[in-house]
Design a protein around this motif. Structure first.
Motif, PDB file in Angstrom:
ATOM      1  N   ILE A 129     -75.611  -4.449  81.219  1.00  0.00           N
ATOM      2  CA  ILE A 129     -75.542  -5.121  79.926  1.00  0.00           C
ATOM      3  C   ILE A 129     -74.195  -4.791  79.294  1.00  0.00           C
ATOM      4  CG2 ILE A 129     -78.022  -5.223  79.555  1.00  0.00           C
ATOM      5  CD1 ILE A 129     -77.755  -2.841  77.652  1.00  0.00           C
ATOM      6  N   LEU A 130     -73.637  -5.782  78.621  1.00  0.00           N
ATOM      7  CA  LEU A 130     -72.298  -5.654  78.057  1.00  0.00           C
ATOM      8  C   LEU A 130     -72.309  -6.146  76.616  1.00  0.00           C
ATOM      9  CD1 LEU A 130     -69.221  -5.110  78.753  1.00  0.00           C
ATOM     10  CD2 LEU A 130     -69.088  -7.569  79.200  1.00  0.00           C
ATOM     11  N   SER A 131     -71.812  -5.332  75.699  1.00  0.00           N
ATOM     12  CA  SER A 131     -71.744  -5.738  74.302  1.00  0.00           C
ATOM     13  C   SER A 131     -70.635  -6.764  74.100  1.00  0.00           C
ATOM     14  CB  SER A 131     -71.469  -4.523  73.414  1.00  0.00           C
ATOM     15  OG  SER A 131     -71.157  -4.934  72.091  1.00  0.00           O
ATOM     16  N   PRO A 132     -70.875  -7.806  73.294  1.00  0.00           N
ATOM     17  CA  PRO A 132     -69.809  -8.766  72.981  1.00  0.00           C
ATOM     18  C   PRO A 132     -68.596  -8.104  72.329  1.00  0.00           C
ATOM     19  CG  PRO A 132     -71.935  -9.639  72.313  1.00  0.00           C
ATOM     20  CD  PRO A 132     -72.155  -8.200  72.677  1.00  0.00           C
ATOM     21  N   LYS A 133     -68.798  -6.912  71.743  1.00  0.00           N
ATOM     22  CA  LYS A 133     -67.690  -6.202  71.111  1.00  0.00           C
ATOM     23  C   LYS A 133     -66.632  -5.788  72.129  1.00  0.00           C
ATOM     24  CE  LYS A 133     -70.564  -4.380  67.354  1.00  0.00           C
ATOM     25  NZ  LYS A 133     -71.118  -3.155  66.711  1.00  0.00           N
ATOM     26  N   ARG A 134     -67.014  -5.760  73.399  1.00  0.00           N
ATOM     27  CA  ARG A 134     -66.073  -5.401  74.460  1.00  0.00           C
ATOM     28  C   ARG A 134     -65.182  -6.571  74.869  1.00  0.00           C
ATOM     29  NH1 ARG A 134     -64.916  -0.147  74.996  1.00  0.00           N
ATOM     30  NH2 ARG A 134     -66.784   1.151  75.084  1.00  0.00           N
ATOM     31  N   ILE A 135     -65.516  -7.759  74.399  1.00  0.00           N
ATOM     32  CA  ILE A 135     -64.756  -8.953  74.787  1.00  0.00           C
ATOM     33  C   ILE A 135     -63.490  -9.057  73.941  1.00  0.00           C
ATOM     34  CG2 ILE A 135     -64.796 -11.475  74.918  1.00  0.00           C
ATOM     35  CD1 ILE A 135     -67.856 -11.220  75.305  1.00  0.00           C
ATOM     36  N   THR A 136     -62.363  -9.157  74.617  1.00  0.00           N
ATOM     37  CA  THR A 136     -61.081  -9.276  73.915  1.00  0.00           C
ATOM     38  C   THR A 136     -60.579 -10.712  73.872  1.00  0.00           C
ATOM     39  OG1 THR A 136     -59.888  -8.785  75.973  1.00  0.00           O
ATOM     40  CG2 THR A 136     -60.399  -6.928  74.509  1.00  0.00           C
ATOM     41  N   GLU A 137     -61.037 -11.531  74.813  1.00  0.00           N
ATOM     42  CA  GLU A 137     -60.586 -12.925  74.840  1.00  0.00           C
ATOM     43  C   GLU A 137     -61.581 -13.778  75.618  1.00  0.00           C
ATOM     44  OE1 GLU A 137     -56.634 -15.607  76.071  1.00  0.00           O
ATOM     45  OE2 GLU A 137     -56.717 -13.457  76.527  1.00  0.00           O
ATOM     46  N   MET A 138     -61.817 -14.976  75.105  1.00  0.00           N
ATOM     47  CA  MET A 138     -62.640 -15.954  75.807  1.00  0.00           C
ATOM     48  C   MET A 138     -61.733 -17.086  76.264  1.00  0.00           C
ATOM     49  SD  MET A 138     -65.941 -18.149  74.468  1.00  0.00           S
ATOM     50  CE  MET A 138     -67.147 -16.876  74.822  1.00  0.00           C
ATOM     51  N   LYS A 139     -61.699 -17.319  77.565  1.00  0.00           N
ATOM     52  CA  LYS A 139     -60.852 -18.369  78.122  1.00  0.00           C
ATOM     53  C   LYS A 139     -61.720 -19.547  78.548  1.00  0.00           C
ATOM     54  CE  LYS A 139     -57.163 -15.268  79.678  1.00  0.00           C
ATOM     55  NZ  LYS A 139     -56.337 -14.818  80.831  1.00  0.00           N
ATOM     56  N   LEU A 140     -61.787 -20.538  77.676  1.00  0.00           N
ATOM     57  CA  LEU A 140     -62.638 -21.689  77.942  1.00  0.00           C
ATOM     58  C   LEU A 140     -62.117 -22.518  79.109  1.00  0.00           C
ATOM     59  CD1 LEU A 140     -63.334 -22.889  74.274  1.00  0.00           C
ATOM     60  CD2 LEU A 140     -64.704 -21.343  75.681  1.00  0.00           C
ATOM     61  N   HIS A 141     -60.791 -22.540  79.293  1.00  0.00           N
ATOM     62  CA  HIS A 141     -60.206 -23.408  80.318  1.00  0.00           C
ATOM     63  C   HIS A 141     -60.547 -22.964  81.731  1.00  0.00           C
ATOM     64  CE1 HIS A 141     -57.238 -20.174  79.822  1.00  0.00           C
ATOM     65  NE2 HIS A 141     -56.856 -20.423  81.057  1.00  0.00           N
TER      66      HIS A 141
END
Length: 215
Positions: A184-196
């Motif tokens: 399980i991974l917290s969204p707080k760990r996400i630095t960037e979302m690359k939609l492309h």
């Protein structure tokens, strides 16, 4: 605090005050706040299978045992609601029309937004534009997770806090390291979302993740 996976909520019956509406098919969430904004409900024959959007604010106490989400709406309200094409990106104008139809309070009218973040405002200057923060749980399922030094796996599911309707964690399949293993991974760990390229960058290294798992 009770939590559920998104996949376990798909298929729940949504019941209006006067009859059944349909079944939950997926969810739309704001990826800045990681909070669910809409349930996507596929209606039955009475609306020719049309899909409608229901805000969590319309939900009454869920019947978890029988897998039912009662809502404080009538079938007439839903039948006469603005038609939204869920196969296309939802515009801010469409959201405003939904909120006006159901007399839900606009996100922007509370300053920080209904669930936090920018939200939807009646005075938004570009109402025809799509909402770049609104994503489908179905679409994000399968996104690759990139650590600071390599790929670690793919998004398989989400964990939902039933009190706030926030996505508390992502469930990530890491079978390339350990067959059948998930983390399980917290969204707080996400630095960037690359939609492309359908990927999420996180602030952890592969070694840090392996060390935490004892791999």
């Amino acid at each position: 605090m009770m939590q559920h996976t998104v996949n376990s909520l798909v298929g729940f019956t949504v019941g209006a005050i006067d009859d059944e509406i349909g079944k939950v098919e997926e969810f739309y969430f704001d990826h800045e706040t990681w909070t669910i904004r809409y349930l996507v409900v596929k209606t039955g024959r009475w609306l020719s299978g049309r899909k409608v959007l229901i805000s969590p604010t319309a939900l009454k106490m869920p019947d978890w045992k029988n897998k039912v989400f009662p809502v404080n709406l009538s079938k007439g309200q839903i039948q006469n609601s603005p038609d939204v094409d869920t196969e296309q990106t939802i515009s801010r104008q469409q959201e405003i029309e939904l909120y006006e139809h159901y007399t839900w309070q606009h996100y922007g009218s509370r300053g920080a937004g209904f669930y936090g973040g920018a939200g939807v405002s009646e005075q938004h200057t570009n109402q025809q534009s799509s909402d770049p923060h609104l994503l489908s749980t179905d679409d994000v399922t399968g996104y690759e997770i990139h650590a600071t030094d390599g790929n670690i796996g793919t998004v398989e599911d989400f964990i939902v806090d039933e009190r706030t309707w926030s996505l508390s964690f992502l469930i990530v399949y890491i079978g390339n390291w350990f067959p059948g293993k998930k983390i399980i991974l917290s969204p707080k760990r996400i630095t960037e979302m690359k939609l492309h390229d359908s990927s999420l960058e996180i602030d952890l290294s592969t070694n840090a993740i392996k060390d935490s798992l004892g791999i």
